[in-house]
Write an enzyme that holds these catalytic residues in place. Structure first.
Site, PDB file in Angstrom:
ATOM      1  N   LYS A  35       5.139 -29.644 -37.884  1.00 49.85           N
ATOM      2  CA  LYS A  35       6.536 -29.718 -37.454  1.00 49.85           C
ATOM      3  C   LYS A  35       7.413 -30.181 -38.611  1.00 49.85           C
ATOM      4  O   LYS A  35       6.914 -30.636 -39.648  1.00 49.85           O
ATOM      5  CB  LYS A  35       6.665 -30.678 -36.264  1.00 49.85           C
ATOM      6  CG  LYS A  35       6.277 -32.114 -36.573  1.00 49.85           C
ATOM      7  CD  LYS A  35       6.396 -32.996 -35.345  1.00 49.85           C
ATOM      8  CE  LYS A  35       5.995 -34.432 -35.672  1.00 49.85           C
ATOM      9  NZ  LYS A  35       6.169 -35.333 -34.517  1.00 49.85           N
ATOM     10  N   ARG A 130       8.360 -41.831 -23.921  1.00 52.55           N
ATOM     11  CA  ARG A 130       9.136 -40.933 -24.764  1.00 52.55           C
ATOM     12  C   ARG A 130       9.094 -39.520 -24.206  1.00 52.55           C
ATOM     13  O   ARG A 130      10.091 -39.002 -23.743  1.00 52.55           O
ATOM     14  CB  ARG A 130       8.617 -41.001 -26.206  1.00 52.55           C
ATOM     15  CG  ARG A 130       9.530 -40.354 -27.222  1.00 52.55           C
ATOM     16  CD  ARG A 130       9.013 -40.510 -28.633  1.00 52.55           C
ATOM     17  NE  ARG A 130       7.738 -39.830 -28.843  1.00 52.55           N
ATOM     18  CZ  ARG A 130       7.206 -39.599 -30.042  1.00 52.55           C
ATOM     19  NH1 ARG A 130       7.833 -40.019 -31.133  1.00 52.55           N
ATOM     20  NH2 ARG A 130       6.052 -38.975 -30.158  1.00 52.55           N
ATOM     21  N   TYR A 244      29.022 -45.764 -59.588  1.00 55.63           N
ATOM     22  CA  TYR A 244      30.034 -46.193 -58.622  1.00 55.63           C
ATOM     23  C   TYR A 244      29.933 -47.700 -58.354  1.00 55.63           C
ATOM     24  O   TYR A 244      28.836 -48.244 -58.210  1.00 55.63           O
ATOM     25  CB  TYR A 244      29.852 -45.467 -57.289  1.00 55.63           C
ATOM     26  CG  TYR A 244      30.333 -44.042 -57.277  1.00 55.63           C
ATOM     27  CD1 TYR A 244      31.666 -43.726 -57.508  1.00 55.63           C
ATOM     28  CD2 TYR A 244      29.452 -42.999 -56.998  1.00 55.63           C
ATOM     29  CE1 TYR A 244      32.106 -42.409 -57.476  1.00 55.63           C
ATOM     30  CE2 TYR A 244      29.874 -41.685 -56.952  1.00 55.63           C
ATOM     31  CZ  TYR A 244      31.206 -41.397 -57.200  1.00 55.63           C
ATOM     32  OH  TYR A 244      31.635 -40.095 -57.172  1.00 55.63           O
ATOM     33  N   MET A 292      25.774 -38.614 -54.758  1.00 60.05           N
ATOM     34  CA  MET A 292      25.412 -37.427 -53.973  1.00 60.05           C
ATOM     35  C   MET A 292      24.461 -36.499 -54.726  1.00 60.05           C
ATOM     36  O   MET A 292      23.486 -35.997 -54.155  1.00 60.05           O
ATOM     37  CB  MET A 292      26.661 -36.647 -53.560  1.00 60.05           C
ATOM     38  CG  MET A 292      26.355 -35.445 -52.675  1.00 60.05           C
ATOM     39  SD  MET A 292      27.822 -34.537 -52.178  1.00 60.05           S
ATOM     40  CE  MET A 292      28.608 -35.723 -51.092  1.00 60.05           C
TER      41      MET A 292
END
Length: 349
Positions: A35, A130, A244, A292
């Protein structure tokens, strides 16, 4: 090239699967959980390697994942859908010959109405709260479902990575209470459950994270190497800052390498100033904030700045990096973004 490289060792994935298969014993089949795109490493390539190694049962979370996976596996491969049969899934289940793990009376009704002849499994809730049939609903549904033929009955352990946790024994006892005496294949254990021993193995085990080099399978081979290219280097003088927010200030003349990757690629911002990247076996501290698309790394002590530095690799595995980030290897692997050039190596077929 400024594109970072994520190298995946398929031989290591297969070796980990075989090692876990050996722990499960000859009477137990070993599946593979693929998965989330094989935990971020590429199910379309990883799953066929496991199929070639002998895996015949595969687990995905969603019908959409199963539909994408089906063309990459042999006709005899079973693809189980942990999320069950959701509204709108019928065509994907039918076309992909998927086996939904029904989790509730509602999913049971949906599946039997839409695809009355199609196979299915059942997931039981044994205490995790769950997914899965509650005991009362299972008691009511079991006679008719068993009459139709259930491909697999499974549950999931909440605390298998803590071998001494009392929850393991409680869930094992409840799973047995709910299923003993039924003529049906059973599965309780993922990677952690396999390591708990044969009482937890039943007919099928479902290793996931252990295939990809993560805890709790401490004997696992490393699978992923994440190499980030150096775009530029610069010399920073004492007193100057990097990145930053001015969160790191040079105390000496420092060579800073700027690397092409950042939090858009799944490198958590929390790693700012607290982890290393590696040039071979030499650690190079991450300086300043993760941004980023870029990282800034102190390479002052290297004789020569290489073309790439490794964030994940033989000297810093995924769990070590996860420890630094205050999270788990699962989260780091599944967050690895689509901008990486995924490169696969395989010596054996």
């Amino acid at each position: 090239m400024a594109q970072a490289s994520l190298k995946i060792d398929l031989d290591a994935v297969v070796a980990n699967w075989r090692a876990l298969d050996a722990r499960s014993g000859e009477a137990t089949r070993t599946a593979a959980v693929v998965k989330a795109d094989s935990y971020g490493l590429g199910a379309a390539t990883v799953a066929p390697a496991l199929y070639r190694a002998g895996a015949r049962a595969f687990f995905v979370a969603l019908a959409e994942e199963g539909a994408k996976l089906r063309p990459h596996l042999g006709e005899d491969a079973q693809i189980f859908v942990l999320g069950g049969h959701m509204a709108g899934d019928a065509e994907a289940i039918r076309a992909g010959r998927l086996i939904p793990m029904l989790n509730s009376p509602e999913q049971m009704a949906r599946h039997l109405e839409a695809l009355p002849e199609a196979p299915f499994g059942v997931q039981l809730d044994t205490g995790m709260n769950r997914l899965g049939f509650e005991a009362e609903d299972w008691d009511a549904a079991a006679p008719s479902l068993l009459e139709r033929g259930i491909a697999l009955v499974m549950s999931h352990l909440a605390c298998a990575d803590e071998p001494e946790h009392e929850m393991n024994g409680q869930q094992l006892a409840e799973f047995r209470r709910m299923t003993d005496g039924m003529a049906v294949k059973r599965s309780l254990s993922a990677t952690g459950g396999i390591l708990l021993g044969p009482d937890y193995h039943f007919d099928l085990t479902r290793p996931g994270i252990g295939l990809y080099g993560g805890r709790p399978f401490e004997a696992a081979l490393g699978v992923a190497t994440l190499s980030l290219p150096v775009i530029q280097t610069r010399v920073v003088q004492p007193g100057e800052t990097v990145g930053y927010g001015n969160t790191w200030q040079a105390e000496r003349i420092t060579t800073i390498a700027t690397l092409a990757a950042g939090y858009a690629d799944g490198i958590h911002r929390v790693l700012s100033n607290i982890t290393d990247l590696y040039a071979g076996d030499i650690p190079c501290p991450l300086r300043g904030r993760v941004s980023m698309d870029l990282l800034t790394v102190d390479v002052t002590d290297l004789d020569e700045v290489p073309d790439t530095l490794d964030l994940i690799g033989p000297y810093q595995g995924v769990d070590a990096l996860a420890d630094a980030a205050g999270t788990i290897g699962y989260e780091l692997l599944t967050a690895l973004g689509p901008r990486y050039n995924r490169v696969y190596s395989e010596q054996t077929g």
